[in-house]
Scaffold this active site. Structure first.
Site, PDB file in Angstrom:
ATOM      1  N   TYR A  96       0.839  -1.194   0.000  1.00 36.64           N
ATOM      2  CA  TYR A  96       0.000   0.000   0.000  1.00 36.64           C
ATOM      3  C   TYR A  96       0.881   1.254   0.000  1.00 36.64           C
ATOM      4  O   TYR A  96       1.911   1.277   0.672  1.00 36.64           O
ATOM      5  CB  TYR A  96      -0.817   0.076   1.286  1.00 36.64           C
ATOM      6  CG  TYR A  96      -2.146  -0.631   1.298  1.00 36.64           C
ATOM      7  CD1 TYR A  96      -3.018  -0.582   0.216  1.00 36.64           C
ATOM      8  CD2 TYR A  96      -2.567  -1.310   2.437  1.00 36.64           C
ATOM      9  CE1 TYR A  96      -4.257  -1.200   0.279  1.00 36.64           C
ATOM     10  CE2 TYR A  96      -3.808  -1.934   2.504  1.00 36.64           C
ATOM     11  CZ  TYR A  96      -4.648  -1.874   1.421  1.00 36.64           C
ATOM     12  OH  TYR A  96      -5.876  -2.468   1.490  1.00 36.64           O
ATOM     13  N   ASN A 200      -9.554   0.758  -3.356  1.00 33.61           N
ATOM     14  CA  ASN A 200      -9.407  -0.316  -2.390  1.00 33.61           C
ATOM     15  C   ASN A 200     -10.759  -0.654  -1.782  1.00 33.61           C
ATOM     16  O   ASN A 200     -11.361   0.201  -1.138  1.00 33.61           O
ATOM     17  CB  ASN A 200      -8.446   0.115  -1.285  1.00 33.61           C
ATOM     18  CG  ASN A 200      -8.137  -1.002  -0.324  1.00 33.61           C
ATOM     19  OD1 ASN A 200      -7.447  -1.953  -0.681  1.00 33.61           O
ATOM     20  ND2 ASN A 200      -8.662  -0.914   0.873  1.00 33.61           N
ATOM     21  N   GLU A 201     -11.219  -1.857  -1.992  1.00 33.75           N
ATOM     22  CA  GLU A 201     -12.523  -2.284  -1.456  1.00 33.75           C
ATOM     23  C   GLU A 201     -13.582  -1.198  -1.682  1.00 33.75           C
ATOM     24  O   GLU A 201     -14.316  -0.832  -0.774  1.00 33.75           O
ATOM     25  CB  GLU A 201     -12.410  -2.603   0.042  1.00 33.75           C
ATOM     26  CG  GLU A 201     -11.573  -3.824   0.344  1.00 33.75           C
ATOM     27  CD  GLU A 201     -11.616  -4.229   1.824  1.00 33.75           C
ATOM     28  OE1 GLU A 201     -11.864  -3.363   2.679  1.00 33.75           O
ATOM     29  OE2 GLU A 201     -11.396  -5.419   2.106  1.00 33.75           O
ATOM     30  N   GLU A 281      -6.490 -10.310   0.044  1.00 38.02           N
ATOM     31  CA  GLU A 281      -6.213 -10.101   1.465  1.00 38.02           C
ATOM     32  C   GLU A 281      -6.705 -11.315   2.229  1.00 38.02           C
ATOM     33  O   GLU A 281      -7.880 -11.418   2.582  1.00 38.02           O
ATOM     34  CB  GLU A 281      -6.907  -8.842   2.003  1.00 38.02           C
ATOM     35  CG  GLU A 281      -6.301  -7.549   1.508  1.00 38.02           C
ATOM     36  CD  GLU A 281      -6.860  -6.319   2.222  1.00 38.02           C
ATOM     37  OE1 GLU A 281      -7.678  -6.454   3.150  1.00 38.02           O
ATOM     38  OE2 GLU A 281      -6.478  -5.209   1.823  1.00 38.02           O
ATOM     39  N   TYR A 346      -0.684  -7.247  14.504  1.00 36.73           N
ATOM     40  CA  TYR A 346      -1.634  -7.969  13.658  1.00 36.73           C
ATOM     41  C   TYR A 346      -1.625  -9.481  13.890  1.00 36.73           C
ATOM     42  O   TYR A 346      -2.274 -10.229  13.186  1.00 36.73           O
ATOM     43  CB  TYR A 346      -1.348  -7.658  12.171  1.00 36.73           C
ATOM     44  CG  TYR A 346      -2.605  -7.638  11.311  1.00 36.73           C
ATOM     45  CD1 TYR A 346      -3.403  -6.509  11.243  1.00 36.73           C
ATOM     46  CD2 TYR A 346      -2.981  -8.756  10.584  1.00 36.73           C
ATOM     47  CE1 TYR A 346      -4.549  -6.493  10.466  1.00 36.73           C
ATOM     48  CE2 TYR A 346      -4.137  -8.743   9.800  1.00 36.73           C
ATOM     49  CZ  TYR A 346      -4.909  -7.608   9.746  1.00 36.73           C
ATOM     50  OH  TYR A 346      -6.039  -7.601   8.972  1.00 36.73           O
TER      51      TYR A 346
END
Ligand SMILES: *[C@@H]1O[C@H](CO)[C@@H](O)[C@H](O)[C@H]1NC(C)=O
Ligand SMILES: *[C@@H]1O[C@H](CO)[C@@H](O)[C@H](O)[C@H]1NC(C)=O
Ligand SMILES: *[C@@H]1O[C@H](CO)[C@@H](O)[C@H](O)[C@H]1NC(C)=O
Ligand SMILES: *[C@@H]1O[C@H](CO)[C@@H](O)[C@H](O)[C@H]1NC(C)=O
Ligand SMILES: *[C@@H]1O[C@H](CO)[C@@H](O)[C@H](O)[C@H]1NC(C)=O
Ligand SMILES: *[C@@H]1O[C@H](CO)[C@@H](O)[C@H](O)[C@H]1NC(C)=O
Length: 668
Positions: A96, A200-201, A281, A346
């Site tokens: 990104y 993005n999405e 993803e 994460y």
């Protein structure tokens, strides 16, 4: 197809119309449902890494670890997918680009130091990694405002991620800077970038503006050329793909472990009846929020779903492969307002600090079933050092240091202004007014429209009286005489990065009331705390001992320093700082803003301190802005440097932040 001889190799290459030494090419093969790289059938296994969350000195280490996980190799045996063809995968990393990290001020671009994107791409290529580029303009990513610069909000009613003329003008200008730089890095041009994601999405966003997506497509094409594969990513459900996918962009999906892989890819097939299956993803873990338990996703669940996808011949991007750290003020937030902490660990295969985990090896074992993974040693986990306890002394209350901290001086206005109106993007602004009437009995000071974005530390005549917090506390009681000074230090805790409320203004975004009356006559101080810390201006402060109440204290600065011991090889090493019994604030080391600490809310307790900000040549300076109460009232106080992270302290789970798994309803 490992046994394929070089003769049949050549035959295959000729069959696909390419010859050895021909120009590099990368494309979608709609007949054979795969990608094609230099004419050969190709599928990738990639991992997400955000260079903006990792110090530059560690980029190479993290990329090498990704490479060694087997996000690289030559296919060793046939899967259902590659009947007759030769499948090759190479290391990929998925990237990104946060716009606001590179254009903090309109027209002023920063691509140097930790923001040196070109250097990062070059390193990736040198290591042998291909790159999937995701330049936004919106990236989500649990990053402030999803990567959009806050200065876009100077136009108050701007419709972000749409055909809004001012938004488009800013996007065109940014992409006009960025994409020509990226062009040299395209695979076709000898670089590592094989595909480029547009937006993005987008299907998860309310605007559903096809003209905007068409505009971006034309814009990307105009800068990058006709050949590069452009794609979109959306949730694996028809309702996401409806607004997210458009003609001319290859539609891919995203979903996490536990999903019904077949059903999820069926959703992609609705948008793309032919072509490669792609999960852009695949969630190896999940994000955290202050006040909610640390997210953990078992390795076994990740390994199982990964295995299912690879068996189908699908392309998979592991999001995240390494999360990293939201240094400074870069974290985002979810809606209803819940800010993400400083750590972006994460629960990924590599920890926040780049350490190898059980999940790393579990993933490597799965990849091994399909591909030969690179031989040779994996770069080891970086050593950590516990520098121990560092005594801290109080410098000054923030409200006593405004001349030092407010570079631009105060601004006066009848009603409060937002951060953006005050030309400040991040951090803290002090709002000052006075009590218009005597408040002999406790009188409610309120934000009836919930307009404190996001947390405010309130004092009257230098005595802390309470905290207002977005969505949680909208009233504090105050007492005092008419004319008493009211100071409200407002903290921007990170802009919403997902959903329809990304126009997230900061500061006092609505009026405050005292009793029934609107408070007026504000003096507002933009605070350049980071610059002041960097320039060592706080060191010149003399401690003051203003009277303090027992419960809360005025926001104040504290400082301490420590020396890296000699005689121990390889110091400085990485470490973690923790602030036991401190409550909430911001911490800098040698002027570098490490981020926010909030152990009283959790789950994060320690902050990652990369070795590159430490010095062996001079004492290392720790600066803390404690907003609520430092544990220094009854004697000396300290911070501690430890060798072990704590990201999972028990908290009372307040949020309902569920991992987004694929569900049947998505198909409706
Ligand atoms: C650009 O960013 C780097 C890395 O954050 C920083 O060190 C440098 O000071 C920035 N340059 C400018 C001109 O702001
Ligand atoms: C997964 O989805 C497919 C396609 O919708 C369906 O046929 C299959 O029964 C599902 N499997 C499970 C275990 O639910
Ligand atoms: C404010 O004071 C009033 C009157 O004493 C009391 O009823 C109320 O609960 C207080 N509110 C808060 C938020 O402390
Ligand atoms: C505050 O109230 C005044 C008077 O009603 C209004 O004009 C102004 O727009 C309000 N300001 C904010 C920030 O809500
Ligand atoms: C810490 O501050 C002292 C005093 O200002 C300064 O001499 C020293 O160089 C600083 N240390 C580092 C590593 O910058
Ligand atoms: C936090 O993680 C550590 C290391 O994985 C583990 O030992 C500990 O039990 C965890 N604590 C909580 C509260 O989950």
């Amino acid at each position: 197809m490992a046994l394929l001889g070089s003769g049949s190799m050549l035959f295959l290459l000729l069959l696909f119309g390419h010859s050895l030494g021909g120009p590099p090419s990368f494309s979608v093969d709609y007949q054979k449902d795969c990608f094609r790289k230099d004419g050969e059938a190709f599928r990738y296994i990639s991992g997400s890494i955000h260079y903006s969350r990792i110090p530059r000195v560690y980029w190479k280490d993290r990329l090498l670890k990704m490479y060694m996980a087997g996000l690289n190799a030559i296919q060793t045996f046939t899967t259902a997918f590659d009947q007759g063809g030769r499948t090759q995968i190479l290391s990929i990393q998925n990237l990104y680009i946060p716009w606001n990290y590179h254009e903090e001020v309109p027209g002023q671009y920063n691509f140097s130091g930790d923001r040196d994107l070109g250097h990062f791409l070059q390193l990736a290529q040198d290591i042998g990694l291909l790159v999937i580029l995701r330049p936004g303009p919106y990236v989500c990513a649990e990053w402030d405002m999803g990567g959009l610069p806050a200065w876009l909000l100077r136009k108050k009613d701007i419709v972000l991620r749409s055909s809004d003329a001012d938004y488009i003008a800013a996007v065109d200008k940014w992409m006009g800077k960025l994409l020509p730089m990226m062009k040299a890095f395209l695979y076709q041009n000898g670089g590592p970038i094989i595909t480029v994601q547009v937006e993005n999405e987008y299907g998860s966003y309310s605007a559903c503006d096809y003209n905007y997506m068409r505009h971006l497509t034309a814009l990307f094409r105009s800068h990058l050329g006709e050949e590069v594969v452009l794609f979109t990513t959306d949730g694996a459900g028809l309702r996401y793909l409806k607004c997210g996918s458009i003609q001319g962009l290859y539609a891919t999906v995203d979903f996490g472990p536990g999903a019904n892989v077949t059903a999820a890819f069926d959703a992609q097939r609705h948008a793309e009846p032919r072509g490669p299956l792609v999960n852009s993803e695949f969630y190896t873990g999940w994000l955290d929020h202050w006040g909610s338990a640390h997210s953990v996703v078992p390795s076994a669940a990740v390994a199982k779903s990964l295995n299912e996808m690879l068996a189908l011949g699908a392309n998979v991007n592991l999001y995240m492969f390494i999360g990293g750290t939201n240094f400074g003020y870069w974290n985002g937030a979810n809606d209803p307002y819940g800010a993400q902490p400083t750590s972006y660990d994460y629960d990924a295969p590599l920890t926040e600090a780049g350490d190898l985990t059980q999940k790393y090896f579990a993933i490597r074992e799965v990849i091994k079933l399909y591909h030969k993974i690179p031989a040779g040693p994996i770069p080891p986990t970086t050593p950590k050092y516990a520098y121990g306890t560092v005594g801290m002394k109080k410098l000054q209350a923030l409200s006593d240091a405004l001349e030092t901290l407010s570079f631009s001086g105060p601004v006066a206005s009848k009603y409060p202004q937002t951060f953006i109106e005050l030309n400040q993007a991040f951090g803290y602004v002090l709002y000052r007014t006075s009590l218009p009437v005597n408040c002999n009995t406790p009188t409610p000071l309120s934000s009836p429209l919930n307009g404190v974005h996001d947390r405010a530390y309130v004092s009257v005549d230098g005595v802390a009286v309470g905290i207002l917090e977005r969505n949680k506390v909208i009233t504090v009681n105050v007492t005092g005489k008419a004319g008493s000074r009211v100071d409200i230090l407002v903290e921007n805790m990170g802009r919403i990065n997902y959903g329809s409320h990304i126009n997230d203004f900061k500061g006092l975004v609505t009026n405050l009331t005292l009793g029934k009356d609107t408070l007026t006559g504000w003096t507002m101080y933009s605070l350049s705390i980071d610059e002041a810390v960097r320039q060592g201006l706080l060191d010149e402060m003399r401690p003051t001992d203003s009277p303090q109440p027992l419960a809360l204290y005025l926001p104040a600065f504290y400082a301490g320093s420590f020396i890296i011991p000699d005689g121990i090889p390889d110091l400085p090493q990485d470490t973690y700082i923790q602030l036991p019994k401190w409550r909430k604030g911001q911490v800098w080391i040698n002027g570098f803003n490490l981020g926010r600490y909030w152990p009283t809310r959790g789950p994060q307790v320690t902050l990652f301190v990369p070795a590159n900000i430490l010095s062996t040549a001079a004492p290392n300076n720790v600066t803390v802005l404690e907003l609520e109460e430092a544990p220094c009232s009854s004697g000396p106080c300290s911070v501690e440097f430890t060798a072990t992270p704590v990201l999972n302290a028990t908290v009372q789970s307040q949020g309902k932040w569920q991992r987004r798994l694929f569900s049947k309803e998505d198909l409706v």
